[in-house]
Design a protein around this motif. Structure first.
Motif, PDB file in Angstrom:
ATOM      1  N   LYS A   1       0.828  -1.204   0.000  1.00  0.00           N
ATOM      2  CA  LYS A   1       0.000   0.000   0.000  1.00  0.00           C
ATOM      3  C   LYS A   1       0.862   1.253   0.000  1.00  0.00           C
ATOM      4  N   ALA A   2       1.882   1.272   0.831  1.00  0.00           N
ATOM      5  CA  ALA A   2       2.771   2.441   0.901  1.00  0.00           C
ATOM      6  C   ALA A   2       3.535   2.622  -0.408  1.00  0.00           C
ATOM      7  N   ALA A   3       3.981   1.515  -0.996  1.00  0.00           N
ATOM      8  CA  ALA A   3       4.717   1.590  -2.263  1.00  0.00           C
ATOM      9  C   ALA A   3       3.817   2.091  -3.394  1.00  0.00           C
ATOM     10  N   ALA A   4       2.570   1.639  -3.412  1.00  0.00           N
ATOM     11  CA  ALA A   4       1.627   2.088  -4.439  1.00  0.00           C
ATOM     12  C   ALA A   4       1.330   3.577  -4.284  1.00  0.00           C
ATOM     13  N   LEU A   5       1.121   4.034  -3.052  1.00  0.00           N
ATOM     14  CA  LEU A   5       0.870   5.461  -2.815  1.00  0.00           C
ATOM     15  C   LEU A   5       2.077   6.309  -3.205  1.00  0.00           C
ATOM     16  N   ALA A   6       3.273   5.827  -2.885  1.00  0.00           N
ATOM     17  CA  ALA A   6       4.490   6.559  -3.255  1.00  0.00           C
ATOM     18  C   ALA A   6       4.613   6.664  -4.769  1.00  0.00           C
ATOM     19  N   SER A   7       4.288   5.601  -5.475  1.00  0.00           N
ATOM     20  CA  SER A   7       4.327   5.614  -6.930  1.00  0.00           C
ATOM     21  C   SER A   7       3.304   6.594  -7.503  1.00  0.00           C
ATOM     22  N   TYR A   8       2.123   6.619  -6.922  1.00  0.00           N
ATOM     23  CA  TYR A   8       1.056   7.533  -7.336  1.00  0.00           C
ATOM     24  C   TYR A   8       1.519   8.985  -7.213  1.00  0.00           C
ATOM     25  N   LEU A   9       2.049   9.333  -6.051  1.00  0.00           N
ATOM     26  CA  LEU A   9       2.514  10.703  -5.828  1.00  0.00           C
ATOM     27  C   LEU A   9       3.667  11.059  -6.766  1.00  0.00           C
ATOM     28  N   ALA A  10       4.585  10.120  -6.969  1.00  0.00           N
ATOM     29  CA  ALA A  10       5.723  10.364  -7.861  1.00  0.00           C
ATOM     30  C   ALA A  10       5.267  10.523  -9.312  1.00  0.00           C
ATOM     31  N   MET A  11       4.254   9.749  -9.726  1.00  0.00           N
ATOM     32  CA  MET A  11       3.743   9.875 -11.089  1.00  0.00           C
ATOM     33  C   MET A  11       3.227  11.287 -11.339  1.00  0.00           C
ATOM     34  N   TRP A  12       2.444  11.820 -10.415  1.00  0.00           N
ATOM     35  CA  TRP A  12       1.905  13.172 -10.592  1.00  0.00           C
ATOM     36  C   TRP A  12       3.012  14.214 -10.553  1.00  0.00           C
TER      37      TRP A  12
ATOM     38  N   THR B   1      -9.342   8.537  -9.277  1.00  0.00           N
ATOM     39  CA  THR B   1      -9.166   7.131  -8.929  1.00  0.00           C
ATOM     40  C   THR B   1      -8.017   6.597  -9.765  1.00  0.00           C
ATOM     41  N   ALA B   2      -7.243   5.714  -9.179  1.00  0.00           N
ATOM     42  CA  ALA B   2      -6.088   5.160  -9.881  1.00  0.00           C
ATOM     43  C   ALA B   2      -5.888   3.709  -9.484  1.00  0.00           C
ATOM     44  N   GLU B   3      -5.265   2.971 -10.395  1.00  0.00           N
ATOM     45  CA  GLU B   3      -4.951   1.575 -10.140  1.00  0.00           C
ATOM     46  C   GLU B   3      -3.437   1.386 -10.271  1.00  0.00           C
ATOM     47  N   ALA B   4      -2.832   0.934  -9.183  1.00  0.00           N
ATOM     48  CA  ALA B   4      -1.399   0.640  -9.175  1.00  0.00           C
ATOM     49  C   ALA B   4      -1.211  -0.866  -9.289  1.00  0.00           C
ATOM     50  N   LYS B   5      -0.216  -1.263 -10.081  1.00  0.00           N
ATOM     51  CA  LYS B   5       0.060  -2.692 -10.246  1.00  0.00           C
ATOM     52  C   LYS B   5       1.523  -2.969  -9.940  1.00  0.00           C
ATOM     53  N   LYS B   6       1.725  -4.087  -9.260  1.00  0.00           N
ATOM     54  CA  LYS B   6       3.081  -4.517  -8.968  1.00  0.00           C
ATOM     55  C   LYS B   6       3.697  -5.046 -10.262  1.00  0.00           C
ATOM     56  N   GLN B   7       4.883  -4.573 -10.570  1.00  0.00           N
ATOM     57  CA  GLN B   7       5.571  -4.953 -11.797  1.00  0.00           C
ATOM     58  C   GLN B   7       6.420  -6.206 -11.572  1.00  0.00           C
TER      59      GLN B   7
ATOM     60  N   THR C   1      -5.622  -6.052  -3.591  1.00  0.00           N
ATOM     61  CA  THR C   1      -5.941  -7.450  -3.891  1.00  0.00           C
ATOM     62  C   THR C   1      -4.750  -8.168  -4.505  1.00  0.00           C
ATOM     63  N   PRO C   2      -4.580  -9.434  -4.210  1.00  0.00           N
ATOM     64  CA  PRO C   2      -5.246 -10.145  -3.110  1.00  0.00           C
ATOM     65  C   PRO C   2      -4.787  -9.586  -1.767  1.00  0.00           C
ATOM     66  N   THR C   3      -5.555  -9.819  -0.751  1.00  0.00           N
ATOM     67  CA  THR C   3      -5.305  -9.227   0.560  1.00  0.00           C
ATOM     68  C   THR C   3      -3.949  -9.615   1.136  1.00  0.00           C
ATOM     69  N   ALA C   4      -3.584 -10.872   1.046  1.00  0.00           N
ATOM     70  CA  ALA C   4      -2.357 -11.366   1.676  1.00  0.00           C
ATOM     71  C   ALA C   4      -1.093 -10.803   1.029  1.00  0.00           C
ATOM     72  N   SER C   5      -1.059 -10.757  -0.273  1.00  0.00           N
ATOM     73  CA  SER C   5       0.123 -10.274  -0.997  1.00  0.00           C
ATOM     74  C   SER C   5      -0.350  -9.489  -2.222  1.00  0.00           C
ATOM     75  N   PRO C   6      -0.706  -8.221  -2.024  1.00  0.00           N
ATOM     76  CA  PRO C   6      -1.333  -7.446  -3.094  1.00  0.00           C
ATOM     77  C   PRO C   6      -0.491  -7.317  -4.363  1.00  0.00           C
ATOM     78  N   ALA C   7      -1.182  -7.447  -5.483  1.00  0.00           N
ATOM     79  CA  ALA C   7      -0.586  -7.201  -6.794  1.00  0.00           C
ATOM     80  C   ALA C   7      -1.244  -5.987  -7.450  1.00  0.00           C
ATOM     81  N   THR C   8      -2.415  -5.607  -6.920  1.00  0.00           N
ATOM     82  CA  THR C   8      -3.156  -4.449  -7.425  1.00  0.00           C
ATOM     83  C   THR C   8      -3.652  -3.639  -6.235  1.00  0.00           C
ATOM     84  N   VAL C   9      -3.481  -2.330  -6.329  1.00  0.00           N
ATOM     85  CA  VAL C   9      -3.944  -1.432  -5.274  1.00  0.00           C
ATOM     86  C   VAL C   9      -4.775  -0.331  -5.923  1.00  0.00           C
TER      87      VAL C   9
END
Length: 137
Positions: free
Chosen positions: A4-15, A113-119, A72-80
């Motif tokens: 979650k933190a990594a996805a949010l950091a990526s979101y802020l950096a993208m903007w 709204t945005a969708e972050a994906k683990k690469q 999702t998935p909750t245990a080891s998210p690949a999409t936020v």
């Protein structure tokens, strides 16, 4: 760092990258692909290309306060999924040649709204986003 933190950091950096590229309407900026991929990268590049074609630049930066609404998935998210109410009041378009505002329409608060994906590399990138009209939040 959590997913979650990594996805949010990526979101802020993208903007941040998008705002910097907007100062010169550089649709070819290599920094755009650092935190965005897929539709998100395409939308930003096309928007900057259109601005360059029309003689526009963007000054300032958006004010953002994103929140994770689902991982999702909750245990080891690949999409936020991320929700935000960004403020574009100090992130406006100007004519590059004259420095005059493009129009008299002020920015304002907009639902995002945005969708972050683990690469495959383990990094997170924004794959797509949607920005609603001013006053939508």
């Amino acid at each position: 760092m959590s997913a979650k933190a990594a996805a949010l950091a990526s979101y802020l950096a993208m903007w941040r990258d998008f705002a910097v590229a907007g100062h010169t309407s550089n649709w070819r900026s290599p920094s755009l692909a650092t935190h965005a991929t897929g539709d998100a990268l395409l939308v930003m590049s096309r928007g900057l290309y259109a601005d360059r074609y029309n003689g526009l630049i963007t000054k300032g930066q958006p004010v953002l306060h994103p929140n994770v609404i689902k991982a999702t998935p909750t245990a080891s998210p690949a999409t936020v999924l991320i929700s935000d109410c960004g403020d574009s009041s100090h992130w406006l378009k100007y004519f590059a040649k004259t420095g005059k505002l493009e129009d008299n329409i002020p920015g304002g608060r907009q639902a995002i709204t945005a969708e972050a994906k683990k690469q495959p590399t383990g990094s997170w990138k924004i794959d797509r986003f949607a920005v609603e009209g001013v006053g939508s939040c």
